[in-house]
Structures are given as structure tokens and as C-alpha cells.
Design a protein around this motif. Structure first.
Motif, PDB file in Angstrom:
ATOM      1  N   ALA A 184      76.929 -64.405  -8.238  1.00 32.62           N
ATOM      2  CA  ALA A 184      76.486 -64.467  -6.832  1.00 32.62           C
ATOM      3  C   ALA A 184      75.967 -65.863  -6.514  1.00 32.62           C
ATOM      4  O   ALA A 184      76.293 -66.460  -5.478  1.00 32.62           O
ATOM      5  CB  ALA A 184      75.400 -63.427  -6.575  1.00 32.62           C
ATOM      6  N   GLN A 185      75.157 -66.393  -7.425  1.00 28.89           N
ATOM      7  CA  GLN A 185      74.606 -67.741  -7.233  1.00 28.89           C
ATOM      8  C   GLN A 185      75.724 -68.779  -7.168  1.00 28.89           C
ATOM      9  O   GLN A 185      75.697 -69.697  -6.347  1.00 28.89           O
ATOM     10  CB  GLN A 185      73.670 -68.024  -8.413  1.00 28.89           C
ATOM     11  N   GLU A 186      76.739 -68.591  -8.017  1.00 32.70           N
ATOM     12  CA  GLU A 186      77.828 -69.558  -8.111  1.00 32.70           C
ATOM     13  C   GLU A 186      78.739 -69.551  -6.878  1.00 32.70           C
ATOM     14  O   GLU A 186      79.263 -70.593  -6.494  1.00 32.70           O
ATOM     15  CB  GLU A 186      78.642 -69.254  -9.378  1.00 32.70           C
ATOM     16  N   VAL A 187      78.927 -68.413  -6.255  1.00 34.31           N
ATOM     17  CA  VAL A 187      79.965 -68.328  -5.208  1.00 34.31           C
ATOM     18  C   VAL A 187      79.435 -68.060  -3.801  1.00 34.31           C
ATOM     19  O   VAL A 187      80.212 -68.027  -2.849  1.00 34.31           O
ATOM     20  CB  VAL A 187      81.036 -67.261  -5.563  1.00 34.31           C
ATOM     21  N   ALA A 188      78.124 -67.889  -3.672  1.00 35.26           N
ATOM     22  CA  ALA A 188      77.579 -67.517  -2.354  1.00 35.26           C
ATOM     23  C   ALA A 188      77.922 -68.547  -1.278  1.00 35.26           C
ATOM     24  O   ALA A 188      78.188 -68.189  -0.127  1.00 35.26           O
ATOM     25  CB  ALA A 188      76.063 -67.336  -2.452  1.00 35.26           C
ATOM     26  N   SER A 189      77.936 -69.838  -1.657  1.00 35.41           N
ATOM     27  CA  SER A 189      78.186 -70.868  -0.645  1.00 35.41           C
ATOM     28  C   SER A 189      79.601 -70.771  -0.082  1.00 35.41           C
ATOM     29  O   SER A 189      79.906 -71.318   0.958  1.00 35.41           O
ATOM     30  CB  SER A 189      77.957 -72.267  -1.230  1.00 35.41           C
ATOM     31  N   ARG A 190      80.460 -70.047  -0.805  1.00 35.39           N
ATOM     32  CA  ARG A 190      81.817 -69.851  -0.278  1.00 35.39           C
ATOM     33  C   ARG A 190      81.923 -68.558   0.530  1.00 35.39           C
ATOM     34  O   ARG A 190      83.010 -68.057   0.793  1.00 35.39           O
ATOM     35  CB  ARG A 190      82.810 -69.836  -1.428  1.00 35.39           C
ATOM     36  N   ARG A 191      80.749 -68.022   0.861  1.00 33.64           N
ATOM     37  CA  ARG A 191      80.695 -66.800   1.653  1.00 33.64           C
ATOM     38  C   ARG A 191      81.346 -65.608   0.939  1.00 33.64           C
ATOM     39  O   ARG A 191      81.994 -64.764   1.559  1.00 33.64           O
ATOM     40  CB  ARG A 191      81.351 -66.995   3.033  1.00 33.64           C
ATOM     41  N   ILE A 192      81.159 -65.604  -0.367  1.00 35.08           N
ATOM     42  CA  ILE A 192      81.580 -64.441  -1.145  1.00 35.08           C
ATOM     43  C   ILE A 192      80.312 -63.734  -1.600  1.00 35.08           C
ATOM     44  O   ILE A 192      79.426 -64.360  -2.189  1.00 35.08           O
ATOM     45  CB  ILE A 192      82.444 -64.868  -2.349  1.00 35.08           C
ATOM     46  N   ARG A 193      80.192 -62.473  -1.262  1.00 36.53           N
ATOM     47  CA  ARG A 193      78.983 -61.718  -1.605  1.00 36.53           C
ATOM     48  C   ARG A 193      79.228 -60.881  -2.855  1.00 36.53           C
ATOM     49  O   ARG A 193      80.172 -60.094  -2.902  1.00 36.53           O
ATOM     50  CB  ARG A 193      78.581 -60.801  -0.454  1.00 36.53           C
ATOM     51  N   VAL A 194      78.376 -61.097  -3.844  1.00 39.33           N
ATOM     52  CA  VAL A 194      78.454 -60.321  -5.088  1.00 39.33           C
ATOM     53  C   VAL A 194      77.170 -59.516  -5.226  1.00 39.33           C
ATOM     54  O   VAL A 194      76.069 -60.083  -5.175  1.00 39.33           O
ATOM     55  CB  VAL A 194      78.614 -61.242  -6.316  1.00 39.33           C
ATOM     56  N   ASN A 195      77.295 -58.215  -5.369  1.00 38.04           N
ATOM     57  CA  ASN A 195      76.138 -57.339  -5.552  1.00 38.04           C
ATOM     58  C   ASN A 195      76.501 -56.234  -6.538  1.00 38.04           C
ATOM     59  O   ASN A 195      77.667 -56.082  -6.909  1.00 38.04           O
ATOM     60  CB  ASN A 195      75.735 -56.705  -4.208  1.00 38.04           C
ATOM     61  N   ALA A 196      75.492 -55.489  -6.934  1.00 37.73           N
ATOM     62  CA  ALA A 196      75.736 -54.367  -7.851  1.00 37.73           C
ATOM     63  C   ALA A 196      75.016 -53.122  -7.358  1.00 37.73           C
ATOM     64  O   ALA A 196      74.042 -53.211  -6.606  1.00 37.73           O
ATOM     65  CB  ALA A 196      75.257 -54.723  -9.256  1.00 37.73           C
ATOM     66  N   ILE A 197      75.518 -51.992  -7.802  1.00 36.92           N
ATOM     67  CA  ILE A 197      74.822 -50.714  -7.595  1.00 36.92           C
ATOM     68  C   ILE A 197      74.524 -50.157  -8.982  1.00 36.92           C
ATOM     69  O   ILE A 197      75.402 -50.171  -9.860  1.00 36.92           O
ATOM     70  CB  ILE A 197      75.704 -49.718  -6.815  1.00 36.92           C
ATOM     71  N   ALA A 198      73.295 -49.708  -9.170  1.00 34.35           N
ATOM     72  CA  ALA A 198      72.911 -49.115 -10.449  1.00 34.35           C
ATOM     73  C   ALA A 198      72.672 -47.616 -10.249  1.00 34.35           C
ATOM     74  O   ALA A 198      71.571 -47.205  -9.851  1.00 34.35           O
ATOM     75  CB  ALA A 198      71.655 -49.789 -10.998  1.00 34.35           C
ATOM     76  N   PRO A 199      73.680 -46.803 -10.499  1.00 33.81           N
ATOM     77  CA  PRO A 199      73.473 -45.357 -10.361  1.00 33.81           C
ATOM     78  C   PRO A 199      72.614 -44.825 -11.504  1.00 33.81           C
ATOM     79  O   PRO A 199      72.633 -45.354 -12.614  1.00 33.81           O
ATOM     80  CB  PRO A 199      74.894 -44.775 -10.457  1.00 33.81           C
ATOM     81  N   GLY A 200      71.877 -43.762 -11.204  1.00 36.46           N
ATOM     82  CA  GLY A 200      71.159 -43.032 -12.252  1.00 36.46           C
ATOM     83  C   GLY A 200      72.047 -41.922 -12.767  1.00 36.46           C
ATOM     84  O   GLY A 200      73.238 -42.134 -13.007  1.00 36.46           O
ATOM     85  N   ALA A 201      71.469 -40.748 -12.929  1.00 38.66           N
ATOM     86  CA  ALA A 201      72.254 -39.618 -13.430  1.00 38.66           C
ATOM     87  C   ALA A 201      73.018 -38.998 -12.262  1.00 38.66           C
ATOM     88  O   ALA A 201      72.433 -38.345 -11.390  1.00 38.66           O
ATOM     89  CB  ALA A 201      71.338 -38.595 -14.083  1.00 38.66           C
ATOM     90  N   ILE A 202      74.303 -39.214 -12.251  1.00 38.29           N
ATOM     91  CA  ILE A 202      75.166 -38.711 -11.190  1.00 38.29           C
ATOM     92  C   ILE A 202      76.049 -37.627 -11.801  1.00 38.29           C
ATOM     93  O   ILE A 202      76.560 -37.810 -12.924  1.00 38.29           O
ATOM     94  CB  ILE A 202      76.057 -39.856 -10.622  1.00 38.29           C
ATOM     95  N   ARG A 203      76.228 -36.533 -11.105  1.00 44.37           N
ATOM     96  CA  ARG A 203      76.992 -35.401 -11.655  1.00 44.37           C
ATOM     97  C   ARG A 203      78.491 -35.747 -11.761  1.00 44.37           C
ATOM     98  O   ARG A 203      79.222 -35.665 -10.776  1.00 44.37           O
ATOM     99  CB  ARG A 203      76.808 -34.186 -10.730  1.00 44.37           C
ATOM    100  N   THR A 204      78.900 -36.218 -12.939  1.00 46.84           N
ATOM    101  CA  THR A 204      80.330 -36.476 -13.180  1.00 46.84           C
ATOM    102  C   THR A 204      80.653 -36.024 -14.601  1.00 46.84           C
ATOM    103  O   THR A 204      79.767 -35.575 -15.336  1.00 46.84           O
ATOM    104  CB  THR A 204      80.688 -37.986 -13.059  1.00 46.84           C
ATOM    105  N   ASP A 205      81.899 -36.202 -14.993  1.00 45.07           N
ATOM    106  CA  ASP A 205      82.311 -35.778 -16.338  1.00 45.07           C
ATOM    107  C   ASP A 205      81.664 -36.603 -17.444  1.00 45.07           C
ATOM    108  O   ASP A 205      81.455 -36.111 -18.546  1.00 45.07           O
ATOM    109  CB  ASP A 205      83.836 -35.890 -16.470  1.00 45.07           C
ATOM    110  N   ILE A 206      81.364 -37.885 -17.151  1.00 47.22           N
ATOM    111  CA  ILE A 206      80.894 -38.787 -18.212  1.00 47.22           C
ATOM    112  C   ILE A 206      79.575 -38.289 -18.822  1.00 47.22           C
ATOM    113  O   ILE A 206      79.287 -38.535 -19.988  1.00 47.22           O
ATOM    114  CB  ILE A 206      80.766 -40.250 -17.695  1.00 47.22           C
TER     115      ILE A 206
END
Ligand code: BGC
Length: 271
Positions: A184-206
Motif C-alpha cells: 500500500a505504501q509503495e503504490v498509493a501514489s499511483r492511486r492504487i488502494r491496497v487493503n485487507a480484511i481479517a475474518p474471524g471464525a466464519i461458517r465455512t468448510d475450512i
């Protein structure tokens, strides 16, 4: 409501890795509901990916399925070429494909270690690098979005919470945290947005063993202050928002979607 409100991702194109099931499938469907055309990437479950595509098309959306192992450099490059051939451009890339190969550290094989690092960390790097190369070439089209492109990494609460018996997984997710911020720090000036989502315990097969049956569920709920297991749409809603211009000033952050799992629930009383 006009279209930019009801369909904030209208005319944008998205790639979601590992979207034949689980959180990825929900994100693919949600982005499509918000107006994006979606490439549903899978590694081995072509039939499930086709089902996701069919459900998107049935709701009036646009999607196609494309097979590629995200840990394979040339396969990822092929996947991006296919997206460009089909869509012309990409606006949103969600790196989501992930696996678990759990073992106590003493017994963990190099194969288990490598499999998880290859998919969950190197796979994110390869997807993000191709996204960056593409976004850097594309003109910003303000009618579509204020950003040249958006990258969303699906991380985990285990980018923060240590996880005995899952050191390979936690190490990969910790790596994603720094990949998110450094990129994000490296590419923000090029108007590229990098973010993350950190899910907790989500009901899936994993994590089926963590929620199936009343005993497992009540043990799990002790770790979740909000006292319910997460559903895939909880994460998909967050992804749709992060991908939209409503989040245009959100850069290099991790959004925890976890019912409070990272709040040290053991400290709710005492300490
Ligand atoms: C893991 C799940 C786990 C959850 C919370 C996720 O990243 O994939 O198996 O239930 O974290 O511990």
C-alpha cells in the motif's frame, strides 16, 4: 436510489481468487450484486465455480469461471491475461484463495509448511504483482472509480492472534499483514488502494470442526465477544465496501470482521 448508490461497482471488473466456495464465492456474488463483472477463479473445483457463475448470471450479473493455481506464477499470469481478454480491464482484485494444513510444529512436514506458504502468501504476492502491473498501465476512469485499481487481501485474525498447531497458517497471515502495508505504501501514489480484511471464525468448510455440533460451537463462542459465528456475507459486505469509492480514503489498513475475536475475550472479566 440511482445506480451509483444501488450499484456502486457498476461497469467495474473484478477477479476473486479461490471463489468457487466459502468466503470467496460470497465475495464474488456480492461484487456482482453491486454491479461488477466477476472472474470466478478456482483451482480444482470447476463444477462449484460454474455454480457460482450460474447464480450470478441468474441474478442478472456477469461472470465467468477460470481455473488457475495461485501459487503457480505462469498460471497467475495466464489468469490475468484471460481477465483482460474477456473484460478489457480489471478494477478490483481480491486475493482470497487459501488453505490449511494443520500440524503441531514438531510433526509439521516441509510439504505442509510449503503448501500453506505457497498458496496463502506467495499466491497473494503473485496475484497482487500482476494486479499492480495491470493497474499501473490503466488510465483512471473517474466514471468508474476514483482509484486506478483496488486490491483486497483476505487475511485472518491470525495475522495478529498466534495459533498453536497452525504455525504455517499464522506465519502466512502475519506475512500478509506486512505485504498489505508495504505494498500500500509503495503504490498509493499511483492511486492504487491496497487493503485487507481479517475474518474471524466464519461458517465455512475450512473450519467445520470448530462449529459443527453444540459442544464445538459453545467452545468457539467463548472466543467471540459478539457471541455468534460469522457468516460469509459478513465478509462479502466488507469487501464490497472496501472495493467501492465509499472507501476511497482507506489505504493500507486491515479491517477486522470478527465479532470482536481480537479483543482478548479472556479479559472481559478480571485481568
Ligand atoms: C481460519 C479458521 C478459524 C478462524 C478463527 C480463520 O482464518 O481459517 O479455521 O476458525 O480463522 O480462528
Amino acid at each position: 436510489m440511482n445506480d451509483s448508490h444501488s450499484k456502486p461497482l457498476k461497469d467495474q471488473n473484478a477477479l476473486v481468487t479461490g471463489s468457487s466456495s466459502g468466503i470467496g464465492a460470497a465475495i464474488a456474488r456480492k461484487l456482482a450484486q453491486h454491479g461488477a463483472a466477476v472472474c470466478v477463479n478456482y483451482r480444482s473445483s470447476a463444477d462449484c465455480a460454474d455454480d457460482v457463475v450460474r447464480s450470478i448470471v441468474a441474478e442478472g450479473g456477469h461472470a465467468f469461471a477460470a481455473g488457475a493455481d495461485v501459487s503457480d506464477e505462469s498460471a497467475v499470469q495466464g489468469l490475468f491475461s484471460e481477465c483482460v481478454a474477456r473484460f478489457g480491464r480489471l478494477d478490483i482484485v481480491v486475493a482470497n484463495a487459501g488453505i490449511q494444513r494443520d500440524a503441531p510444529l514438531e510433526q509439521m512436514t516441509l510439504e505442509q509448511w510449503r503448501a500453506v506458504i505457497d498458496v496463502n502468501l506467495t499466491g497473494y504476492f503473485l496475484s497482487a504483482r500482476e494486479a499492480l502491473r495491470l493497474f499501473a498501465k490503466q488510465e483512471i476512469n473517474p466514471a468508474l472509480s476514483r482509484a486506478a485499481g483496488k486490491i483486497i487481501f483476505i487475511s485472518s485474525v491470525h495475522e495478529l492472534i498466534p495459533w498453536a498447531g497452525h504455525a504455517n497458517y499464522a506465519a502466512a497471515k502475519g506475512g500478509i499483514m506486512q505485504l498489505t502495508k508495504s505494498m500500500a505504501q509503495e503504490v498509493a501514489s499511483r492511486r492504487i488502494r491496497v487493503n485487507a480484511i481479517a475474518p474471524g471464525a466464519i461458517r465455512t468448510d475450512i473450519n467445520r470442526q470448530a462449529w459443527e455440533g453444540p459442544d464445538a460451537l459453545s467452545k468457539l463462542l467463548k472466543l467471540i465477544p459478539y457471541n455468534r459465528i460469522g457468516e460469509v456475507d459478513d465478509v462479502a459486505e466488507a469487501a464490497a465496501w472496501l472495493a467501492s469509492d465509499a472507501a476511497d480514503y482507506v489505504v493500507g489498513t486491515t479491517l477486522f470482521v470478527d465479532g470482536g475475536m481480537v479483543l482478548y475475550p479472556g479479559f472481559a472479566s478480571g485481568g
